[in-house]
Design a protein around this motif. Structure first.
Motif, short mmCIF file in Angstrom:
data_model
loop_
_atom_site.label_atom_id
_atom_site.label_comp_id
_atom_site.label_asym_id
_atom_site.label_seq_id
_atom_site.Cartn_x
_atom_site.Cartn_y
_atom_site.Cartn_z
N VAL A 289 -0.70 70.14 7.54
CA VAL A 289 0.32 70.56 8.90
C VAL A 289 1.19 69.91 7.94
CG1 VAL A 289 1.60 69.10 10.38
CG2 VAL A 289 -0.57 69.24 10.98
N ARG A 290 1.23 68.86 6.04
CA ARG A 290 1.73 68.40 5.26
C ARG A 290 1.51 69.92 4.37
NH1 ARG A 290 -2.04 64.19 5.34
NH2 ARG A 290 -3.42 65.18 4.13
N ASP A 291 1.01 70.45 4.30
CA ASP A 291 1.04 72.40 3.69
C ASP A 291 2.48 72.97 4.24
OD1 ASP A 291 -0.49 71.24 1.62
OD2 ASP A 291 -2.00 72.99 2.81
N MET A 292 2.23 72.70 5.29
CA MET A 292 3.51 73.16 6.09
C MET A 292 4.47 73.27 6.42
SD MET A 292 0.98 74.75 9.99
CE MET A 292 2.05 75.15 11.40
N LYS A 293 4.57 72.10 6.33
CA LYS A 293 5.36 71.57 6.82
C LYS A 293 6.51 71.00 4.86
CE LYS A 293 8.06 66.08 7.22
NZ LYS A 293 7.53 65.31 7.90
N GLY A 294 5.58 70.85 4.24
CA GLY A 294 6.23 71.35 2.47
C GLY A 294 6.58 72.70 2.28
N TRP A 295 5.97 72.82 2.64
CA TRP A 295 6.75 74.66 2.68
C TRP A 295 7.82 74.96 3.28
CZ3 TRP A 295 8.53 79.10 5.10
CH2 TRP A 295 7.95 80.30 4.10
N LEU A 296 7.72 74.66 4.96
CA LEU A 296 8.60 74.69 5.43
C LEU A 296 10.70 73.79 4.91
CD1 LEU A 296 7.99 74.00 9.12
CD2 LEU A 296 9.03 76.41 7.64
N VAL A 297 9.85 72.11 4.07
CA VAL A 297 11.12 72.11 3.05
C VAL A 297 11.93 73.04 2.28
CG1 VAL A 297 11.67 69.83 1.81
CG2 VAL A 297 10.36 70.01 4.57
N THR A 298 10.81 73.19 1.50
CA THR A 298 11.17 74.26 0.40
C THR A 298 11.69 75.73 0.33
OG1 THR A 298 8.98 73.13 -1.13
CG2 THR A 298 10.09 75.44 -2.53
N VAL A 299 11.23 76.31 1.42
CA VAL A 299 11.99 77.51 1.76
C VAL A 299 12.97 77.04 2.42
CG1 VAL A 299 12.05 79.12 3.02
CG2 VAL A 299 9.78 78.24 2.35
N ALA A 300 13.06 75.80 3.18
CA ALA A 300 14.77 75.63 4.35
C ALA A 300 16.06 75.27 2.59
CB ALA A 300 14.73 74.72 5.27
N TRP A 301 15.22 74.36 2.19
CA TRP A 301 16.38 73.65 1.26
C TRP A 301 16.59 74.36 -0.21
CZ3 TRP A 301 19.20 69.67 0.66
CH2 TRP A 301 19.42 69.43 -0.61
N ARG A 302 16.07 76.06 -0.68
CA ARG A 302 16.46 76.81 -1.10
C ARG A 302 17.20 77.70 -0.65
NH1 ARG A 302 10.12 78.05 -3.86
NH2 ARG A 302 10.29 76.80 -5.87
N ARG A 303 17.11 77.75 0.63
CA ARG A 303 18.14 79.19 1.46
C ARG A 303 20.17 77.81 1.36
NH1 ARG A 303 15.77 82.73 5.12
NH2 ARG A 303 14.07 83.52 3.07
N PHE A 304 19.02 77.06 2.07
CA PHE A 304 20.54 76.21 2.13
C PHE A 304 21.11 75.97 0.75
CE2 PHE A 304 22.85 71.78 0.64
CZ PHE A 304 23.61 71.32 1.06
N LEU A 305 20.96 75.69 -0.35
CA LEU A 305 21.27 76.41 -1.94
C LEU A 305 21.66 77.02 -2.13
CD1 LEU A 305 18.53 74.69 -4.57
CD2 LEU A 305 20.67 73.47 -2.99
N ASP A 306 21.12 78.26 -1.19
CA ASP A 306 21.89 79.74 -2.27
C ASP A 306 23.10 80.18 -1.46
OD1 ASP A 306 19.35 80.16 -3.57
OD2 ASP A 306 18.64 81.64 -0.99
N ALA A 307 23.09 79.42 0.15
CA ALA A 307 24.11 79.94 1.02
C ALA A 307 25.21 78.71 0.40
CB ALA A 307 24.06 78.95 2.61
N SER A 308 25.08 77.49 0.03
CA SER A 308 25.78 75.98 -0.75
C SER A 308 26.61 77.16 -1.79
CB SER A 308 25.41 75.13 -1.02
OG SER A 308 24.95 74.75 0.49
#
Length: 391
Positions: free
Chosen positions: A57-76
């Motif tokens: 669960v921790r791995d999944m959450k960390g992975w999602l946070v990392t990918v989501a933040w990168r997507r946010f940076l790219d869009a910004s």
């Protein structure tokens, strides 16, 4: 990939992005992108590092946070209108453990913000807290995906300036979840089951008797789902349902939760509704239903809500407890334009031995029915009485 587990992590991942400085609308888009990517790249039954249990669960959450933040940076960075965020997004947080803070409860409050219409609040809750895609929500509501996308986008814009530190209203959240539950089943998403999942999640976070009572109410109603319709989709009235098809384990769970809520002596609307559902569930047959106690609970519910719909349902209960004439007397105190008024009047007149009036009222009720299944049911009732009169 356990999609239900993955979706349960979405609120906390979204909360982390917002706390890092992303506005709600952009963060929610990024999290949805991360969810789509996770479903694409993780084979069934696996997590990022093939861990298990809480580590997975921790791995999944960390992975999602990392990918989501990168997507946010790219869009910004790609959006010139958001250049004011450059100071914020120049540095990507280093990999590592994600914060333990859980913002799910605040997301419930945000998605049920009073500035939103009920339909928008429901759609936003299903997307941001439930983790459903726009396509899934559109299919559930039987509207075009573009229409639902516009509805969700407007809702996100309206709440983007609302901070996580602002207080929320539990009663509003419960109304939204109740609306989700009442949508029932359509498309490829069972919204009633989704509402139960979300309400369980909320109940685990907040010690509130009305939250527990809403969960109990949902379980008690959902336990009867298999007996509610025929294979062709036609409605089976409660009195005619095959009670052996009711889910007794789910009923027992609902009753336990309700009893614990009632023991706190802070009676609320959902506790009263759940008590009514429990009385129906407790009866081994329609004839064994404790209608006198049901009328007493409707009196409590009417006192709590002052709802004309509650008083309409109370008239049915009075008709069962004290006879159809008493039910019709209770009905005369209500506005005849209420939804289902004609259907209730038809039922009580039939019970009182007046099939001609009942048939006319069933036809009138069918013309005002909210959905095809209800309309067909009422039409059949009218036809049944007319056929019987002609014999």
């Amino acid at each position: 990939m356990d999609e239900a587990l993955l979706r349960s992590l979405i609120p906390s991942v979204l909360g982390i992005l917002v706390r890092r400085g992303a506005d709600f609308a952009a963060a929610e888009d990024a999290v949805q992108d991360a969810l789509t990517e996770a479903l694409r790249v993780w084979p069934s039954g696996t997590s990022p590092n093939s861990a298990s249990g809480s580590d997975a669960v921790r791995d999944m959450k960390g992975w999602l946070v990392t990918v989501a933040w990168r997507r946010f940076l790219d869009a910004s960075r790609a959006d010139a209108a958001r250049r004011r965020r450059e100071d914020l997004v120049d540095e990507e947080p280093p990999p590592g453990p994600v914060p333990a803070v859980d913002d799910t409860l605040q997301l419930y409050f945000l998605c049920a913000h009073p500035s939103l219409t009920p339909s928008s609040a429901v759609a936003l809750t299903l997307r941001a807290v439930g983790g459903l895609t726009t396509r899934q929500i559109a299919r559930a509501y039987l509207v075009p995906e573009a229409t639902m996308a516009q509805r969700i986008s407007r809702a996100k814009r309206m709440v983007s300036g609302v901070g996580f530190d602002q207080p929320g209203d539990v009663a509003t959240v419960l109304r939204v979840l109740y609306l989700v539950f009442n949508e029932g089943y359509s498309g490829d998403i069972d919204l009633a089951a989704e509402a139960i999942r979300l309400t369980r999640q909320l109940a685990a976070m907040t010690d509130h008797p009305e939250v527990a009572a809403l969960l109990a109410l949902m379980l008690l109603h959902y336990a009867r789902r298999e007996a509610r319709t025929e294979p062709d989709g036609s409605i089976v009235p409660l009195a005619e349902q095959d009670r052996s098809r009711w889910d007794t384990e789910m009923i027992a769970e609902g009753v336990r939760i309700l009893q614990a809520a009632l023991a706190r002596d802070q009676l609320g609307e959902y506790q009263a509704q759940a008590a009514l559902a429990a009385l129906h569930a407790d009866a081994q047959s329609a004839e064994e239903t404790d209608w006198v106690q049901i009328v007493e609970w409707y009196d409590e519910l009417a006192r709590l809500t002052d709802s004309p719909v509650v008083r309409l349902n109370r008239a049915v209960a009075v008709g069962e407890a004290d006879g159809p004439r008493a039910g019709l007397a209770a009905l005369t105190e209500l506005d005849a334009t209420l939804p289902r008024y004609a259907a209730v009047a038809a039922y009580l007149h039939e019970r009182d031995g007046d099939p001609a009036t009942a048939a006319q009222l069933y036809v009138e009720a069918a013309g005002k029915a909210a959905n095809p299944a209800e309309r067909n049911h009422l039409t059949r009732q009218a036809a049944r009485l007319n056929t019987r009169r002609r014999r």
